[in-house]
Write a protein that holds these residues in place. Structure first.
Motif, PDB file in Angstrom:
ATOM      1  N   HIS A 481       0.837  -1.199   0.000  1.00 63.21           N
ATOM      2  CA  HIS A 481       0.000   0.000   0.000  1.00 63.21           C
ATOM      3  C   HIS A 481       0.872   1.248   0.000  1.00 63.21           C
ATOM      4  CE1 HIS A 481       0.958   0.944   4.208  1.00 63.21           C
ATOM      5  NE2 HIS A 481       0.835  -0.351   4.455  1.00 63.21           N
ATOM      6  N   TYR A 493      -6.530   1.951   3.433  1.00 68.12           N
ATOM      7  CA  TYR A 493      -7.420   2.549   2.444  1.00 68.12           C
ATOM      8  C   TYR A 493      -6.750   3.767   1.806  1.00 68.12           C
ATOM      9  CZ  TYR A 493     -11.108  -0.135   4.811  1.00 68.12           C
ATOM     10  OH  TYR A 493     -11.868  -1.138   5.358  1.00 68.12           O
ATOM     11  N   CYS A 509      -6.204  -0.358  -8.921  1.00 67.88           N
ATOM     12  CA  CYS A 509      -5.990  -0.950  -7.594  1.00 67.88           C
ATOM     13  C   CYS A 509      -5.228  -2.269  -7.700  1.00 67.88           C
ATOM     14  CB  CYS A 509      -7.326  -1.176  -6.894  1.00 67.88           C
ATOM     15  SG  CYS A 509      -8.210   0.340  -6.455  1.00 67.88           S
ATOM     16  N   GLY A 514      -3.661  -4.112  -4.507  1.00 67.61           N
ATOM     17  CA  GLY A 514      -4.870  -4.006  -3.705  1.00 67.61           C
ATOM     18  C   GLY A 514      -6.089  -4.382  -4.521  1.00 67.61           C
ATOM     19  N   SER A 515      -7.247  -3.916  -4.088  1.00 66.58           N
ATOM     20  CA  SER A 515      -8.485  -4.193  -4.812  1.00 66.58           C
ATOM     21  C   SER A 515      -9.494  -3.111  -4.480  1.00 66.58           C
ATOM     22  CB  SER A 515      -9.054  -5.563  -4.420  1.00 66.58           C
ATOM     23  OG  SER A 515      -9.546  -5.531  -3.079  1.00 66.58           O
ATOM     24  N   LEU A 516     -10.556  -3.050  -5.272  1.00 67.88           N
ATOM     25  CA  LEU A 516     -11.700  -2.244  -4.866  1.00 67.88           C
ATOM     26  C   LEU A 516     -12.300  -2.870  -3.605  1.00 67.88           C
ATOM     27  CD1 LEU A 516     -13.419  -1.563  -8.317  1.00 67.88           C
ATOM     28  CD2 LEU A 516     -12.087   0.045  -6.942  1.00 67.88           C
ATOM     29  N   CYS A 615      -8.932   2.196  -3.038  1.00 62.10           N
ATOM     30  CA  CYS A 615      -8.203   0.929  -3.076  1.00 62.10           C
ATOM     31  C   CYS A 615      -7.991   0.455  -1.641  1.00 62.10           C
ATOM     32  CB  CYS A 615      -6.855   1.087  -3.770  1.00 62.10           C
ATOM     33  SG  CYS A 615      -6.974   1.505  -5.524  1.00 62.10           S
ATOM     34  N   TRP A 617      -6.118  -2.560   0.951  1.00 63.99           N
ATOM     35  CA  TRP A 617      -5.103  -3.600   1.152  1.00 63.99           C
ATOM     36  C   TRP A 617      -5.322  -4.240   2.511  1.00 63.99           C
ATOM     37  CZ3 TRP A 617      -4.432   1.139  -0.867  1.00 63.99           C
ATOM     38  CH2 TRP A 617      -3.827   1.247  -2.125  1.00 63.99           C
TER      39      TRP A 617
END
Length: 619
Positions: A481, A493, A509, A514-516, A615, A617
């Motif tokens: 991150h 975040y 992301c 990371g991801s949504l 994004c 993590w």
């Protein structure tokens, strides 16, 4: 341009004179192209004598927006355009729109530094090549008279950098060099002494000037510009760059000191380790309080990234060592510096061996292996790496490099590819071993969520082993991150304010590891609301994307791990998901923040409706 020297165009930028449109400014040696109401975007030209064949290298960071960044490339009496992340217009070849075939992706993703390399060579048959982070995106070969003349800078023969009106970029480096240029040896002691005497009066006069708050051209910046204008005199160039670095260190301007230090390292073949350590010690002592040390730590990490993007690994190592010795830096900065130290050590060793092999036209198996590892590990040029691995009998490396060079297709088995990388890690020594393990982890993450029981057992076993290895490697080579991400609960975040489509946001992301947001509990929903509304006041409505989608089966929303949204916590607006009008296949969250009261609800939406995104993590 003389045969000698890499010219840093940013050192020669005169915004008042050369800005053609929009909002352009210089900040600590970097060029900032801000979003603007000018439809032409923000554009600045660089009038500089250019060689007939050259390489233009830019290190670019997207600040906001999702639209394009352009580079104007003079070629003969024409000027081509490299348009990165072009969202509109045609995809004609000569405009070099580098993502015409992947419109749902961003080449220049937010928060990351990207290296863009443009090579222009040939005569009436022109060659134009554009690489982004080591991967060739476009190669045009054709008649020069087919290349239209693209407007941009005031000077028709100038290079230019331009952002779209809706996006902003920071350009950390913009260098141009003859295509066949090589580093020069360090000037002799006599030549340096003579150059010092020649510039002594000017340097002393500038150093005696007081640095005023907000001064856009302090003494260090003036020395840096003077050095850029002396590129045809190696000894004078060296002396003025050294003076610029020392003055920037005295002013506490780490970014400008690194600019000038990188200029010197790119032009001269010299051992600068002790010199780097000395001036870095001076600049780091300028931070006198916790707030200043935190700001300096963040800037230190940024400059490490710039040095890595330029493959200036000696400077990157010096930055890491100097920062690690400064125990008063924030804990998260010191942790990141430790990780970067491991990574840079591998990149520096592979670069030294690989560049040496490539410089001598590799003909032995050892040379081809060294070249292949350098191209894969450092340059991310998988196609070229596969060729070298094939020539030295490294069939497993060659085949895996070929997999990495192409987009993941429906016929690929990510788990099988991950297992092959895992197998290679067992044969490698650390830190290359750790790098291979993270390649394996990347492929495991690409596996479909509804895998077989055998696949799930493999994942569980590998996850335990990988966790143990990461304790040893300090998380080196693992996607992490951003340092300024917000920690809430057991997650990190990062809010990106500029609107993007769902696919672009998910791609951005994912590129950062990371991801949504995945929201399966009330606590996670509250954490996401907090991340989205952090720092807001008054009355405000905010929307961000969720990672759930029903693209596989209408009405059956799923999270990326394959679990059904309906099987856990949900927060749908009454009546949603309703697929109103059709094509509403992805999730979003609306938060209404008004006078201290917060209400959040989920909606299904069309994926091309632009929204800010967050994004996430896991810790």
């Amino acid at each position: 341009m003389p045969a000698y020297g890499v010219a840093n165009l940013l050192a020669q930028a005169d915004v008042a004179r050369d800005a053609a449109s929009g909002a352009v400014r210089v900040d600590h040696g970097c060029l900032v192209l801000d979003a603007t109401t000018d439809r032409a975007g923000s554009c600045v030209g660089f009038s500089h004598e250019r060689p007939s064949e050259y390489t233009l290298t830019a290190v670019v960071e997207r600040i906001s927006g999702v639209d394009h960044f352009d580079l104007g490339l003079p070629a003969g009496w024409r000027r081509a355009l490299a348009a990165l992340d072009e969202l509109s217009g045609t995809s004609e070849l000569v405009s070099l729109q580098t993502n015409a075939n992947v419109p749902d992706r961003m080449l220049l993703t937010p928060w990351r530094l990207h290296t863009v390399t443009c090579r222009v060579f040939g005569g009436e048959v022109l060659h134009l090549a554009v690489e982004v982070d080591g991967r060739e995106m476009v190669h045009y070969e054709g008649p020069l008279d087919r290349v239209p003349f693209f407007e941009g800078a005031k000077d028709p023969a100038a290079f230019f950098a331009r952002s779209s009106a809706t996006s902003a970029f920071r350009v950390h480096r913009l260098d141009v060099a003859p295509l066949d240029w090589r580093k020069q040896p360090q000037p002799t002691s006599d030549a340096l002494d003579s150059a010092r005497q020649a510039v002594e009066s000017m340097v002393s006069s500038l150093r005696s000037q007081r640095v005023k708050p907000g001064d856009k051209s302090p003494p260090a910046h003036k020395l840096w510009r003077a050095a850029a204008q002396s590129i045809d005199d190696p000894a004078r160039h060296w002396v003025l760059l050294d003076a610029a670095v020392q003055q920037a260190a005295a002013e506490g301007d780490l970014a400008l000191a690194c600019q000038a230090a990188a200029d010197l390292a790119k032009n001269f073949d010299a051992d600068l380790d002790l010199w780097n350590a000395k001036w870095l010690s001076a600049v780091l002592k300028s931070a006198k309080n916790p707030a200043a040390r935190k700001a300096l730590g963040v800037e230190l990490l940024r400059q490490v990234e710039v040095a890595v993007a330029l493959q200036q690994f000696a400077l990157a190592e010096a930055l890491v060592s100097a920062g690690a010795a400064m125990k008063s830096l924030p804990v998260e900065v010191l942790k990141e510096l430790k990780i970067r130290g491991v990574e840079i050590g591998l990149w520096r060793s592979q670069t030294a061996a690989g560049q040496k092999a490539l410089a001598t036209s590799p003909d032995s198996q050892d040379d081809h292996r060294a070249a292949g590892l350098y191209l894969a590990v450092v340059r991310n040029d998988w196609a070229a790496a596969a060729d070298h691995f094939g020539k030295c009998g490294e069939t497993e490396w060659a085949d895996l490099a070929a997999h990495e060079a192409k987009a993941v297709g429906a016929d690929d088995d990510p788990v099988a590819v991950g297992e092959r990388w895992w197998g290679l890690s067992a044969k490698a020594e650390a830190p290359l071993k750790w790098w291979c393990l993270e390649r394996a982890a990347r492929w495991y993450r690409l596996a479909p969520p509804n895998g077989s029981a055998k696949t799930k057992a493999t994942f569980e076993n590998r996850a335990k082993l990988l966790a143990r290895q990461r304790k040893t490697s300090s998380d080196a080579f693992r996607p992490r991150h951003p340092i300024d991400a917000l920690r809430i609960g057991d997650r990190w975040y990062k809010l990106y304010e500029s609107p993007a489509t769902w696919k672009k946001a998910a791609f951005a992301c994912g590129g950062l590891g990371g991801s949504l947001p995945i929201v399966k509990t009330l606590e996670q929903n509250l954490d996401l609301v907090r991340a989205l509304t952090s720092g807001t006041s008054g009355s405000e409505r905010r929307t961000c994307w969720l990672s759930c989608t029903d693209q596989l089966q209408e009405g059956d929303f799923r999270w990326p791990d394959g679990s059904a949204v309906a099987s856990g916590f949900t927060n749908w607006h009454p009546g949603d998901p309703d697929n109103a009008g059709g094509g509403q296949d992805v999730g979003s969250m609306l938060v209404v923040f008004e006078q201290g009261k917060i209400k959040s609800e989920w909606y299904d939406e069309a994926e091309n409706a632009p929204h800010p995104f967050i994004c996430v993590w896991d810790d």
